[in-house]
Write a protein that holds these residues in place. Sequence first.
Motif, PDB file in Angstrom:
ATOM      1  N   HIS A   1       0.505  -1.678   0.093  1.00 63.40           N
ATOM      2  CA  HIS A   1      -0.083   0.348   0.000  1.00 63.40           C
ATOM      3  C   HIS A   1       1.143   1.413  -0.300  1.00 63.40           C
ATOM      4  CE1 HIS A   1      -3.516  -2.091   1.399  1.00 63.40           C
ATOM      5  NE2 HIS A   1      -3.140  -2.373   0.677  1.00 63.40           N
ATOM      6  N   VAL A   2       0.457   2.597  -0.249  1.00 63.45           N
ATOM      7  CA  VAL A   2       0.836   3.693  -0.773  1.00 63.45           C
ATOM      8  C   VAL A   2       0.211   4.709   1.003  1.00 63.45           C
ATOM      9  CG1 VAL A   2       0.951   5.904  -1.516  1.00 63.45           C
ATOM     10  CG2 VAL A   2       1.666   3.269  -1.982  1.00 63.45           C
ATOM     11  N   ILE A   3       1.157   5.184   1.109  1.00 65.09           N
ATOM     12  CA  ILE A   3      -0.047   5.888   2.320  1.00 65.09           C
ATOM     13  C   ILE A   3       1.270   7.311   2.283  1.00 65.09           C
ATOM     14  CG2 ILE A   3       0.263   6.600   4.689  1.00 65.09           C
ATOM     15  CD1 ILE A   3      -1.064   4.015   5.012  1.00 65.09           C
ATOM     16  N   LYS A   4       0.497   8.664   1.622  1.00 61.26           N
ATOM     17  CA  LYS A   4       1.775   9.703   1.373  1.00 61.26           C
ATOM     18  C   LYS A   4       1.890  10.401   3.086  1.00 61.26           C
ATOM     19  CE  LYS A   4       0.666  10.301  -3.392  1.00 61.26           C
ATOM     20  NZ  LYS A   4       0.542  11.650  -4.614  1.00 61.26           N
ATOM     21  N   ASP A   5       0.688  10.647   3.513  1.00 52.95           N
ATOM     22  CA  ASP A   5       0.955  11.139   4.546  1.00 52.95           C
ATOM     23  C   ASP A   5       1.643  10.207   6.138  1.00 52.95           C
ATOM     24  OD1 ASP A   5       0.558  13.004   7.011  1.00 52.95           O
ATOM     25  OD2 ASP A   5      -0.586  14.105   6.434  1.00 52.95           O
ATOM     26  N   THR A   6       2.640  10.242   6.785  1.00 51.05           N
ATOM     27  CA  THR A   6       3.035   9.574   7.924  1.00 51.05           C
ATOM     28  C   THR A   6       2.606   9.974   8.516  1.00 51.05           C
ATOM     29  OG1 THR A   6       4.981   8.041   6.319  1.00 51.05           O
ATOM     30  CG2 THR A   6       5.643   8.388   8.229  1.00 51.05           C
ATOM     31  N   ALA A   7       3.172  11.271   9.457  1.00 50.88           N
ATOM     32  CA  ALA A   7       2.305  11.895  10.379  1.00 50.88           C
ATOM     33  C   ALA A   7       1.100  11.687  10.739  1.00 50.88           C
ATOM     34  CB  ALA A   7       2.347  13.411  10.242  1.00 50.88           C
ATOM     35  N   THR A   8      -0.175  11.494   9.478  1.00 51.83           N
ATOM     36  CA  THR A   8      -1.307  11.717   9.972  1.00 51.83           C
ATOM     37  C   THR A   8      -1.774  10.019  10.182  1.00 51.83           C
ATOM     38  OG1 THR A   8      -2.403  13.174   8.670  1.00 51.83           O
ATOM     39  CG2 THR A   8      -3.767  11.655   9.351  1.00 51.83           C
ATOM     40  N   PHE A   9      -1.031   8.988   9.566  1.00 54.02           N
ATOM     41  CA  PHE A   9      -1.289   7.503   9.372  1.00 54.02           C
ATOM     42  C   PHE A   9      -0.555   7.454  10.827  1.00 54.02           C
ATOM     43  CE2 PHE A   9       1.819   3.829   9.878  1.00 54.02           C
ATOM     44  CZ  PHE A   9       0.685   2.958   9.530  1.00 54.02           C
TER      45      PHE A   9
ATOM     46  N   GLY B   1      -3.947   9.663   2.094  1.00 55.53           N
ATOM     47  CA  GLY B   1      -3.502   9.521   1.766  1.00 55.53           C
ATOM     48  C   GLY B   1      -2.875   8.029   0.914  1.00 55.53           C
ATOM     49  N   TRP B   2      -4.290   7.577   1.135  1.00 52.62           N
ATOM     50  CA  TRP B   2      -3.811   5.561   0.818  1.00 52.62           C
ATOM     51  C   TRP B   2      -4.290   5.372  -0.212  1.00 52.62           C
ATOM     52  CZ3 TRP B   2      -7.679   2.297  -0.474  1.00 52.62           C
ATOM     53  CH2 TRP B   2      -7.171   1.247  -0.189  1.00 52.62           C
TER      54      TRP B   2
ATOM     55  N   TRP C   1      -2.727  -0.386 -12.987  1.00 50.18           N
ATOM     56  CA  TRP C   1      -2.037   0.799 -13.675  1.00 50.18           C
ATOM     57  C   TRP C   1      -2.511   2.069 -13.773  1.00 50.18           C
ATOM     58  CZ3 TRP C   1       3.474   0.064 -13.673  1.00 50.18           C
ATOM     59  CH2 TRP C   1       3.367  -1.242 -13.573  1.00 50.18           C
ATOM     60  N   SER C   2      -3.809   2.536 -13.850  1.00 49.94           N
ATOM     61  CA  SER C   2      -4.287   3.539 -13.257  1.00 49.94           C
ATOM     62  C   SER C   2      -4.149   4.179 -11.562  1.00 49.94           C
ATOM     63  CB  SER C   2      -5.412   3.790 -13.364  1.00 49.94           C
ATOM     64  OG  SER C   2      -6.545   2.237 -13.034  1.00 49.94           O
ATOM     65  N   SER C   3      -4.049   3.304 -11.004  1.00 50.69           N
ATOM     66  CA  SER C   3      -4.446   3.368  -9.430  1.00 50.69           C
ATOM     67  C   SER C   3      -2.878   3.762  -9.452  1.00 50.69           C
ATOM     68  CB  SER C   3      -4.809   2.356  -8.811  1.00 50.69           C
ATOM     69  OG  SER C   3      -4.242   2.004  -8.441  1.00 50.69           O
ATOM     70  N   LEU C   4      -2.259   3.419  -9.692  1.00 48.74           N
ATOM     71  CA  LEU C   4      -0.366   3.569  -9.715  1.00 48.74           C
ATOM     72  C   LEU C   4      -0.117   4.996 -10.166  1.00 48.74           C
ATOM     73  CD1 LEU C   4       2.735   3.553  -8.535  1.00 48.74           C
ATOM     74  CD2 LEU C   4       2.844   2.770 -11.283  1.00 48.74           C
ATOM     75  N   TRP C   5      -0.355   5.472 -11.526  1.00 51.42           N
ATOM     76  CA  TRP C   5      -0.704   6.736 -11.703  1.00 51.42           C
ATOM     77  C   TRP C   5      -0.908   7.935 -11.125  1.00 51.42           C
ATOM     78  CZ3 TRP C   5      -4.843  10.178 -13.429  1.00 51.42           C
ATOM     79  CH2 TRP C   5      -3.559  11.282 -14.642  1.00 51.42           C
ATOM     80  N   GLU C   6      -2.394   8.044 -10.247  1.00 51.23           N
ATOM     81  CA  GLU C   6      -3.446   8.671  -9.636  1.00 51.23           C
ATOM     82  C   GLU C   6      -2.153   9.597  -8.091  1.00 51.23           C
ATOM     83  OE1 GLU C   6      -5.982  10.104  -9.293  1.00 51.23           O
ATOM     84  OE2 GLU C   6      -7.143   8.988 -10.864  1.00 51.23           O
ATOM     85  N   VAL C   7      -1.301   8.425  -7.793  1.00 51.03           N
ATOM     86  CA  VAL C   7      -0.199   8.693  -6.741  1.00 51.03           C
ATOM     87  C   VAL C   7       0.624   9.095  -7.050  1.00 51.03           C
ATOM     88  CG1 VAL C   7      -1.555   6.880  -4.948  1.00 51.03           C
ATOM     89  CG2 VAL C   7       0.440   5.878  -6.156  1.00 51.03           C
ATOM     90  N   SER C   8       1.074   9.011  -8.062  1.00 48.48           N
ATOM     91  CA  SER C   8       2.401   9.087  -7.867  1.00 48.48           C
ATOM     92  C   SER C   8       2.481  10.695  -8.945  1.00 48.48           C
ATOM     93  CB  SER C   8       2.628   8.671  -9.546  1.00 48.48           C
ATOM     94  OG  SER C   8       2.910   7.040  -9.128  1.00 48.48           O
TER      95      SER C   8
END
Length: 478
Positions: free
Chosen positions: A119-127, A274-275, A281-288
């Motif tokens: 999984h991808v989580i962009k906001d580590t502090a909030t997590f 930001g999970w 591939w489309s979801s990878l595009w979304e988070v990149s």
Amino acid sequence: MTITTTIIPVILSGGSGTRLWPLSRAHFPKQLLKLTSDYTMLQETVRRLNGMPVKSPIIVCSEQHRFIIAEQLAEIGIKNPTIILEPVARNTAPAIMAAALQAEKQDKDALIAVFPSDHVIKDTATFQKALETAAESAAQDNLVMFGITPLFPATGYGYIHADAKKDAVLAIKEFKEKPDHATAESYLESYKKNKDYFWNSGMFIFKASAFIAELKAFVPQICDATTASFEKAVVDLDFIRLEPISFEKNPSISIDYAVMEKTKRGKVVPLDAGWSDVGSWSSLWEVSDKDANGNVTRGKVVTKDVKDSLLFSNSRVVSAIGLKDVVVVDTKDALLVADKSDAEEVKEIVDTLKAQGNPAATSNTIGYRPWGQYESIELGGRYRVKHITVKQGQKLSVQMHYHRAEHWIIVSGTARVRNGDKEFILTENQSAYIPVGTVHAIENPGKIPLEFIEVQSGAYLEEDDIIRFEDMYGRNAK
């Protein structure tokens, strides 16, 4: 908030990630790839906990990924992880049960925080803040999961229907299966009004003992089979190898169906950090991160008038002109070209390749081994060429083949070679010929990586034509 209870992360790393083919394949799935940063997704999952009072993680994975997982953990400073090997895949409930038994063995009062490795989580502090909140609730014998704030009417996720209260920890009313689009839209509208519907993230935290008790109440077969397998487990180097006969008696069932949909102790902590599960591939595009034209590129990519696209190259130059909303992924043995909106359908391509018996469905041209790696360069009717790299101080097994001869040419480094009853040193530009049926081995005694070209010739060239006599990694030596 101060966490006083021991937290042991449990990382589930058993997925195959076929929707990210051809980069992700069963033999080297997406969690082991660097997709969104300079770290693999497995490494990012562990690093996300940096600075928190957690113990060394428990990893649950398959036999074939064990050495590369151990190596990737060592790269980020995790020197003594507990790696549990599943003999067969039985979904998440048996995997978490095995991890819970190990956690109880380490600390009978421990909390286990369960995370998928991809999984991808962009906001580590909030997590981390949400994890602290969830841990406090879990310490009170609740089984807590994380509900993701819905951003759009997703039809690919299950939903959690929770109390509409605005507390940090909410009671769970019910679980909803993956909905159709109209139903997903109704969930999203309800969330906007009441804050009561969340995507099911597949992340949990609870006492190991509380989970075991609930699982025993609802699906005792899993408790019995996994406990029997765990009690008969064998410690193999740095791995815990579950006993297969008992483990295979487990039904294949997720933690949601086995426990969370039945328990009265279920709670959900909302998470907006930001999970993404990076399921396509489309979801990878979304988070990149994207360039000025909305493109995500990796490797040798050249574009002109291309917008909102994802283009990956592992080796060759990939050039694209006048495209929009496409996915292009080029590897050494496979090329994917797709409309971004159809990226979920790549699984059907993989299924077709499997039905055809095409090895590109599951295998990469690069194979990872505990001693290093090899790359298949060329394959003909009666020959195969590999580029092999052996790490410092490592050694391939003492072995022989019934159907193939091998010719080794040293490219760089130093090799100590056993060829029948002879042993000798080879250096750059020197070579050795290994006849069919000859016991042989090669090791790297030097200070730099050993690289050599291996030319195999014979009637049968598959990897299972190996008879091992000695192996420093415990791989079925005879």
